[in-house]
Scaffold this active site. Structure first.
Site, mmCIF file in Angstrom:
data_model
loop_
_atom_site.group_PDB
_atom_site.id
_atom_site.type_symbol
_atom_site.label_atom_id
_atom_site.label_comp_id
_atom_site.label_asym_id
_atom_site.label_seq_id
_atom_site.Cartn_x
_atom_site.Cartn_y
_atom_site.Cartn_z
ATOM 1 N N ASP A 30 0.858 -1.183 0.000
ATOM 2 C CA ASP A 30 0.000 0.000 0.000
ATOM 3 C C ASP A 30 0.900 1.241 0.000
ATOM 4 O OD1 ASP A 30 -3.202 0.567 1.087
ATOM 5 O OD2 ASP A 30 -1.758 2.215 1.102
ATOM 6 N N ILE A 31 0.525 2.211 -0.849
ATOM 7 C CA ILE A 31 1.364 3.402 -1.022
ATOM 8 C C ILE A 31 1.355 4.293 0.228
ATOM 9 C CG2 ILE A 31 -0.309 5.031 -2.042
ATOM 10 C CD1 ILE A 31 1.801 5.419 -4.324
ATOM 11 N N HIS A 99 -9.939 -4.806 -3.337
ATOM 12 C CA HIS A 99 -8.581 -4.935 -2.776
ATOM 13 C C HIS A 99 -8.689 -5.373 -1.329
ATOM 14 C CE1 HIS A 99 -10.040 -0.808 -2.698
ATOM 15 N NE2 HIS A 99 -9.422 -0.651 -1.540
ATOM 16 N N PHE A 100 -7.924 -6.361 -0.993
ATOM 17 C CA PHE A 100 -7.930 -6.960 0.346
ATOM 18 C C PHE A 100 -6.735 -6.397 1.108
ATOM 19 C CE2 PHE A 100 -7.246 -10.035 3.610
ATOM 20 C CZ PHE A 100 -8.452 -10.696 3.817
ATOM 21 N N HIS A 101 -7.011 -5.802 2.260
ATOM 22 C CA HIS A 101 -5.937 -5.213 3.071
ATOM 23 C C HIS A 101 -5.347 -6.273 4.004
ATOM 24 C CE1 HIS A 101 -6.852 -0.827 2.402
ATOM 25 N NE2 HIS A 101 -8.052 -1.307 2.123
#
Ligand code: AMP
Ligand code: ZN
Length: 134
Positions: A30-31, A99-101
């Protein structure tokens, strides 16, 4: 899908820091990480919601999630994780590509558990159960 940031990342048209890749899924950092090692897993094909995934994508997706967790456990010495999807606008989804964190959790991170993300007046448990099962 045209103009989708995560489709562009999946096609390598936009750079990302790839942690793991398969034919169907991509995991990248993740950015703006919530904690060190915060990683996103996406299906390569554009899907809005987790419930839109085809069965072969679900299996691959979960395998990648498990694999990335084990990598982070080992390489970053992480013990605990918060795992999840902001699925839909009321849940806070800001990019319409699923999107899966994978969020590594640290003793000093001052975060809460999954129970701390909503505060809604309780409904009758039996009524809800009837609606779901009917
Ligand atoms: P959500 O709020 O669940 O939709 O999460 C979107 C996530 O995407 C946020 O955690 C962002 O930091 C992350 N993000 C946005 N742009 C990028 C990018 N180019 N590369 C990696 N992560 C990104
Ligand atoms: Zn997309």
């Amino acid at each position: 899908m045209k103009d989708c940031l995560f489709c562009k990342i999946a096609k390598k048209e936009i750079k990302s820091m790839i942690v793991k890749e398969t034919n169907l899924s991509l995991a990248f950092l993740d950015i703006k990480p919530l904690t060190p090692g915060h990683t996103l897993v996406i299906p390569k094909r554009h899907r809005n919601s987790f419930s839109d995934l085809k069965n072969d994508e679900v299996l691959d997706f979960y395998k990648v999630i498990k694999n990335v967790m084990n990598t982070l456990r080992k390489k970053l010495k992480v013990e605990s994780f918060t795992l999840g999807v902001n699925d839909g606008k009321h849940a806070g989804q800001t990019i319409s590509h699923l999107h899966f964190h994978i969020i590594p959790r640290y003793p000093e991170d001052k975060g809460g558990s999954i129970h701390s993300i909503v505060n809604f007046p309780p409904e009758n448990l039996e009524e809800i159960y009837d609606k779901i099962k009917k």
